[in-house]
Design a protein around this motif. Structure first.
Motif, PDB file in Angstrom:
ATOM      1  N   ARG A 436     -64.822 -37.896 -13.677  1.00 54.97           N
ATOM      2  CA  ARG A 436     -65.970 -37.920 -14.527  1.00 54.97           C
ATOM      3  C   ARG A 436     -67.203 -38.414 -13.772  1.00 54.97           C
ATOM      4  NH1 ARG A 436     -63.863 -39.194 -20.924  1.00 54.97           N
ATOM      5  NH2 ARG A 436     -62.416 -37.577 -20.861  1.00 54.97           N
ATOM      6  N   ILE A 440     -70.732 -36.608 -12.759  1.00 54.54           N
ATOM      7  CA  ILE A 440     -72.012 -36.907 -13.091  1.00 54.54           C
ATOM      8  C   ILE A 440     -72.984 -36.795 -11.851  1.00 54.54           C
ATOM      9  CG2 ILE A 440     -73.307 -39.239 -13.651  1.00 54.54           C
ATOM     10  CD1 ILE A 440     -70.904 -39.613 -15.583  1.00 54.54           C
ATOM     11  N   GLN A 447     -79.311 -31.044 -10.423  1.00 50.58           N
ATOM     12  CA  GLN A 447     -80.845 -31.006 -11.275  1.00 50.58           C
ATOM     13  C   GLN A 447     -81.680 -31.244 -10.159  1.00 50.58           C
ATOM     14  OE1 GLN A 447     -81.025 -30.264 -14.360  1.00 50.58           O
ATOM     15  NE2 GLN A 447     -83.010 -30.231 -13.942  1.00 50.58           N
ATOM     16  N   ILE A 454     -87.813 -25.348  -8.522  1.00 50.48           N
ATOM     17  CA  ILE A 454     -89.220 -25.023  -9.356  1.00 50.48           C
ATOM     18  C   ILE A 454     -90.303 -25.771  -9.403  1.00 50.48           C
ATOM     19  CG2 ILE A 454     -89.571 -25.572 -12.020  1.00 50.48           C
ATOM     20  CD1 ILE A 454     -86.795 -24.689 -12.608  1.00 50.48           C
TER      21      ILE A 454
ATOM     22  N   ARG B 273     -73.813 -24.896 -23.154  1.00 55.57           N
ATOM     23  CA  ARG B 273     -74.526 -24.288 -22.098  1.00 55.57           C
ATOM     24  C   ARG B 273     -75.792 -23.437 -22.595  1.00 55.57           C
ATOM     25  NH1 ARG B 273     -72.095 -24.826 -16.915  1.00 55.57           N
ATOM     26  NH2 ARG B 273     -69.995 -25.603 -17.188  1.00 55.57           N
ATOM     27  N   ALA B 285     -69.701 -38.741 -20.732  1.00 51.58           N
ATOM     28  CA  ALA B 285     -70.554 -38.277 -19.901  1.00 51.58           C
ATOM     29  C   ALA B 285     -69.572 -37.929 -18.566  1.00 51.58           C
ATOM     30  CB  ALA B 285     -71.469 -39.575 -19.226  1.00 51.58           C
ATOM     31  N   GLY B 286     -69.910 -36.809 -18.099  1.00 53.80           N
ATOM     32  CA  GLY B 286     -68.992 -36.239 -17.056  1.00 53.80           C
ATOM     33  C   GLY B 286     -67.765 -35.608 -17.400  1.00 53.80           C
ATOM     34  N   GLU B 288     -65.947 -32.527 -19.162  1.00 51.40           N
ATOM     35  CA  GLU B 288     -66.180 -31.119 -19.232  1.00 51.40           C
ATOM     36  C   GLU B 288     -65.068 -30.428 -19.803  1.00 51.40           C
ATOM     37  OE1 GLU B 288     -68.129 -29.479 -15.669  1.00 51.40           O
ATOM     38  OE2 GLU B 288     -66.715 -30.255 -14.620  1.00 51.40           O
ATOM     39  N   TRP B 318     -83.098 -23.518 -19.147  1.00 49.15           N
ATOM     40  CA  TRP B 318     -82.472 -23.654 -17.683  1.00 49.15           C
ATOM     41  C   TRP B 318     -83.407 -24.067 -16.765  1.00 49.15           C
ATOM     42  CZ3 TRP B 318     -82.889 -19.705 -21.244  1.00 49.15           C
ATOM     43  CH2 TRP B 318     -83.888 -18.756 -21.202  1.00 49.15           C
ATOM     44  N   GLU B 319     -84.670 -24.230 -17.231  1.00 48.55           N
ATOM     45  CA  GLU B 319     -85.664 -24.707 -16.051  1.00 48.55           C
ATOM     46  C   GLU B 319     -85.573 -26.067 -16.067  1.00 48.55           C
ATOM     47  OE1 GLU B 319     -89.325 -22.579 -16.517  1.00 48.55           O
ATOM     48  OE2 GLU B 319     -88.385 -20.900 -15.828  1.00 48.55           O
ATOM     49  N   LEU B 320     -84.923 -26.689 -17.192  1.00 46.34           N
ATOM     50  CA  LEU B 320     -85.210 -28.402 -17.231  1.00 46.34           C
ATOM     51  C   LEU B 320     -83.857 -29.000 -16.908  1.00 46.34           C
ATOM     52  CD1 LEU B 320     -87.735 -28.688 -20.315  1.00 46.34           C
ATOM     53  CD2 LEU B 320     -88.204 -29.134 -17.896  1.00 46.34           C
ATOM     54  N   ASP B 321     -82.499 -28.031 -17.222  1.00 49.94           N
ATOM     55  CA  ASP B 321     -81.345 -28.496 -17.184  1.00 49.94           C
ATOM     56  C   ASP B 321     -80.523 -27.553 -16.703  1.00 49.94           C
ATOM     57  OD1 ASP B 321     -78.771 -29.452 -17.558  1.00 49.94           O
ATOM     58  OD2 ASP B 321     -78.916 -29.588 -19.805  1.00 49.94           O
ATOM     59  N   GLN B 322     -80.043 -27.981 -15.313  1.00 44.65           N
ATOM     60  CA  GLN B 322     -79.293 -26.875 -14.600  1.00 44.65           C
ATOM     61  C   GLN B 322     -78.109 -26.369 -15.266  1.00 44.65           C
ATOM     62  OE1 GLN B 322     -76.109 -28.046 -13.479  1.00 44.65           O
ATOM     63  NE2 GLN B 322     -75.978 -30.144 -14.513  1.00 44.65           N
ATOM     64  N   TRP B 323     -77.570 -27.162 -16.293  1.00 43.09           N
ATOM     65  CA  TRP B 323     -76.378 -26.953 -17.074  1.00 43.09           C
ATOM     66  C   TRP B 323     -76.391 -25.619 -17.943  1.00 43.09           C
ATOM     67  CZ3 TRP B 323     -71.243 -28.363 -17.732  1.00 43.09           C
ATOM     68  CH2 TRP B 323     -70.796 -28.407 -19.221  1.00 43.09           C
ATOM     69  N   ILE B 325     -77.556 -22.013 -19.347  1.00 43.15           N
ATOM     70  CA  ILE B 325     -77.621 -20.629 -18.827  1.00 43.15           C
ATOM     71  C   ILE B 325     -78.864 -19.852 -19.538  1.00 43.15           C
ATOM     72  CG2 ILE B 325     -76.388 -18.436 -19.280  1.00 43.15           C
ATOM     73  CD1 ILE B 325     -74.069 -20.040 -20.408  1.00 43.15           C
ATOM     74  N   PRO B 326     -79.400 -19.256 -18.406  1.00 43.99           N
ATOM     75  CA  PRO B 326     -80.699 -18.269 -18.793  1.00 43.99           C
ATOM     76  C   PRO B 326     -80.035 -16.939 -19.548  1.00 43.99           C
ATOM     77  CG  PRO B 326     -80.080 -17.905 -16.312  1.00 43.99           C
ATOM     78  CD  PRO B 326     -79.154 -18.934 -17.306  1.00 43.99           C
ATOM     79  N   LEU B 327     -79.358 -17.284 -20.763  1.00 44.63           N
ATOM     80  CA  LEU B 327     -79.093 -16.200 -21.569  1.00 44.63           C
ATOM     81  C   LEU B 327     -80.015 -16.008 -22.875  1.00 44.63           C
ATOM     82  CD1 LEU B 327     -76.606 -14.415 -22.272  1.00 44.63           C
ATOM     83  CD2 LEU B 327     -75.481 -16.047 -23.539  1.00 44.63           C
TER      84      LEU B 327
END
Lengths: 572, 572
Positions: A436, A440, A447, A454, B273, B285-286, B288, B318-323, B325-327
């Motif tokens: 984990r 992280i 990120q 961006i 996501r 945290a971490g 998944e 998705w622009e602020l959090d890589q996690w 998805i741009p769905l």
């Protein structure tokens, strides 16, 4: 693996059992090899100009020889040098039949195998039956069966294939015969593809090369003394040679991009969860810290786009694999050069690039800038942390699964198997809490790169695919340039530049003699370079975009190869 | 935890340290409580009809009392009983000001807190400054600042809030003051939301209830003797009571859906996501294997949709959090009843439902069928395996992170903290290889459910949210009905049926006396049911759709509450 102690951290006792291997498994392997031999239909084979060993020692270029010696008919050349994106139209219009198309590719594929040892299974007769079925369908319905109707596609062997041995280059899996296709194979078949060859890959699937106990190494289609890369090794050879219209590889650390770069074709490592990896052999099953992805390899960027677009929009992988996201493929227009801002990573801070890579990148950037692309220098962000973390992720089950798969047959371990089993902390099993923590770190790296792109309005990162051109067999140790984009999960295109290693230009400059290596890995990698040995090796780079924005990467790739004037269908 | 040995498998030594806690931490907690007390602005408080303990013992319904005793002005009732989806229009047209809107909700929120103990932080004065800023902006620009301009939104405390203590109900984190908002809070602020309250949650965030060492339990807005659920406990209370226009919760095992069901509102657990959980406190945290998700709670399905659509399409997480998805959020029309095929899970095979749940489901199905919905019975697929696997996933770091967060302050452990620390194999630390095996099981379960839905052309699974209505305080043990959809990662809406527990109807039938419990957990859960104790508790169910198809779930939810004629703005 630390840079200082590689090849020493894993304990390889308990893996190999020569007696068991020879007694219980080798006969099966020999039968398998014979089946491959039998698949080399005599009407498609060529007479080789010398033994492969002799040719390899001379740095022979079989692709050039294919043209020089006119090993195909004019029609076969014409068909196999037509991009898949145009072939689908000709097939859809009835200007070409599926049988005609497959025959041409099968001929070229078999010659490819004779030179490069790219195939694990060849089943052209079955492919012809399928092609005939498609032609009959076309005649009956007056339309193609799907958007890839009649396109000959080569498959990395690792993917489950209905009723065929699927071993992933683990000898212990030679007894595994899936009852159905893996999802990606099934989707491609649903779309109209024709299969006839499954291609080579290394033991453990964790080399950027190809050695295994089935058929050994695959060779580079531009230089038989060099590697075709890995782990989609056979795909590199066959696609670079033109023996299939599109190839399917997979990539967890560079396994699509390295063979594409080395073997003179393009390849896309898509963002995860767009393409299914469901149904197949892998030592990393259940590992989701840095998942493997499947993706296309081809000779034009348009062909990669055709594959991605039809696979996603028509294949709807999320209906067959819960892992996949219903994220439609968007039509993104090819950008103007002046619309592009590209950050170039000349050096990743870990392993110095060899002269052809340094020169190639410089020349490529000069052409991009001349065309109006805005180019800035990318200062590597925490590449050492990324390298250490992703390599720990590969092995943090203490190589439990690899050990299980390998020791079941006791097969001999290849040199680079030992290398990759030493990644991270090798045989040390991590706890879930430790895993984990790695996740992280990974997410903070992702990120940071997202923010970089961006905040700085940078569209893409351009980088070497590897610190060198195609390496000599079993001499590829460094994954830093490719695995970076696996841990970041950025969609990354390897594209050909149209440039090739040139012994007259690509010698170390004077400063190299006094260069202080930053680590042992760099020293080892640089020691393998020798200008004369790499003559004519293709030079391919990586273009990485934002996570899930695969479409933009492909669109920009088209602009870039246009600027560079790359045409892989017309090289010799 | 096995059904037979719960509360015994973890080792709780090393967690608690009463001396350290009292010396170093309790003073900080007391200061924090005082700040909360100070946030109860006198102009908004109401006089309670009796002490909370007395009211609780009588099963007092504070929401009904709010109307009966006219604790708000007519205008305040009108504003706070307007759906957010209509409020945004009124605010955008200038028919309402942000200050006017916030004042009404703040009044109702503070009364809600007086009755239910829903808030950890109240900062109405800051909220009013923000609302004034929005009104000034509107005056100056003649348009709203964003699509949620002026909407009062309550936030689960766990999410990072700039310059405010953010502890996630871990006393050791009372010293944590983030320098910036978590991503979801930031996006909502960017869209124009107004914040004024952060809400209660249990210690460890792993109870379907609310106890902690900060302010203790939150109460049910329909019945002060019952739980408001958890872990988004305060959100259940405040949204059910109408003290915020939309609430934001998070859910790793039922933490949005349980409080929504118990507390009489709707709530969506989106697919992972799509909504960011970046920036906040979490013991996972971490982790998944079964990630937590954030999502909206509200009094109309349209309000949940408003939140999801603007958050995704305008907020671009998705622009602020890589996690993420741009769905994009798709506009899916409300289906006709006759277009729907719903499979109903009456019993999950693990824990029997209590009489109000059994009756409620039967009545709900009858109404759906009468409206033309095609209803079939869902035979649970491997629910025991799913239960065991997801509970192992929660704890498979051997509770390493929880131990770290709890032992840092030595705070006393709540009853349900010990319960949840006993999940899976409790303090047993798993290896990465074991975790990977759990992931493989999870993926095969996900595939099986996906195949079920697609192959049978079933649109949704309808199920109880919990085997009972809102439980008595600290008597909620079973997560099986909710955690199933976490491990499956299916978007799941909890919706209100408009039905309530009725002691005259909801008694065990005759067969119950001779019922043989299938396991100890079922026995324990059933033993807590007593018809008189739950009078008037809301009955809410779950609707689960295909992974990533949250839009369809919301659209069908609208049809269903229309069929059931549910209006949560007009209950008393």
């Amino acid at each position: 693996m630390s840079f200082e102690s590689f090849l020493t951290t894993d304990d390889f006792s308990g893996y190999e059992d020569p007696e068991k291997y020879k007694r219980d498994w080798l006969p099966k392997v020999e039968k398998y090899r014979q089946d491959l031999e039998d698949g080399l239909l005599s009407e498609y084979t060529a007479e080789l100009p010398a033994s492969i060993d002799v040719l390899a020692s001379k740095g022979f270029n079989p692709l050039k020889y294919l043209y020089d010696a006119k090993l195909l008919t004019e029609e076969e050349f014409k068909i196999t040098d037509t991009p898949a994106s145009e072939l689908v139209e000709k097939l859809a219009k009835g200007e070409l039949t599926a049988v005609q198309t497959l025959k041409a590719f099968a001929h070229r594929a078999i010659i490819s195998h004779q030179f490069t040892n790219c195939a694990l299974q060849l089943f052209v007769t079955e492919g012809l039956e399928r092609a005939q079925y498609l032609d009959d369908y076309y005649k009956e319905h007056g339309k193609p069966i799907g958007p890839l109707h009649g396109i000959p596609i080569s498959l990395k062997e690792q993917m489950d294939y209905k009723d065929k041995i699927t071993h992933g280059s683990y000898v212990s899996k030679i007894i595994n015969i899936p009852g159905k296709h893996g999802v990606t194979t099934q989707i491609l078949e649903n779309l109209g593809a024709v299969f006839y060859v499954r291609t080579n890959q290394p033991q453990t699937l964790m080399h950027l090369d190809s050695n295994n106990n089935f058929i050994g190494l695959s060779k580079n289609p531009f230089h038989l003394g060099l590697s075709s890369g890995g782990s989609s090794s056979g795909e590199g050879s066959i696609v670079g040679f033109g023996g299939s219209a599109i190839g399917v590889g997979s990539d967890i650390g560079g396994s699509i991009r390295a063979p594409a770069a080395y073997s003179g074709c393009h390849g896309l490592r898509p963002t995860t969860r767009r393409i299914s990896t469901n149904g197949g052999i892998s030592g990393g099953a259940g590992q989701e810290s840095v998942p493997a992805v499947a993706g296309p390899m081809g000779r034009s960027i348009e062909d990669l786009e055709l594959w991605m677009k039809t696979y996603i929009n028509d294949g709807k992988p999320w209906e067959l694999d819960q892992w996949c996201i219903p994220l439609a493929w968007r039509d993104v227009p090819k950008p103007k050069p002046t619309d592009l801002t590209i950050a170039v990573m000349y050096d990743d801070g870990l392993v110095k690039t060899t002269p052809p890579i340094a020169r190639g990148l410089k020349e490529t950037v000069a052409k991009l800038e001349a065309a109006g692309v805005k180019v800035i220098t990318f200062e590597p962000i925490k590449t050492k942390l990324a390298y250490d973390t992703v390599h720990k992720m590969y092995a943090c089950d203490g190589n439990y699964k690899q050990r299980e798969l390998l020791s079941a047959s006791g097969e001999p371990l290849a040199k680079l198997t030992k290398w990759s089993l030493s990644y991270g902390d090798g045989a040390k099993s991590y706890s879930v809490a430790e895993n984990r923590k790695l996740n992280i770190i990974r997410d903070s790296l992702r990120q940071e790169y997202t923010d970089y792109l961006i905040d700085n309005k940078v569209d893409f990162i351009l980088s070497p695919t590897y610190n060198n051109v195609a390496p000599k067999p079993e001499q590829v140790y460094n994954w830093s340039y490719t695995s970076l984009f696996n841990i970041l999960d950025l969609p990354t295109l390897t594209f050909q530049t149209g440039l090739f290693q040139d012994p007259t230009k690509d010698v170390w400059d004077e400063s190299h003699a006094s260069y202080t290596y930053r680590n042992e890995l760099e020293k080892l990698e640089c020691s393998t370079y020798d200008p004369e040995a790499f003559a004519g090796a293709p030079i391919g780079f990586q273009l990485s975009g934002r996570r899930y924005f695969d479409e933009e990467v492909i669109a920009a790739g088209k602009t870039i190869v246009e600027i560079l004037d790359v045409n892989l269908f017309n090289l010799f």
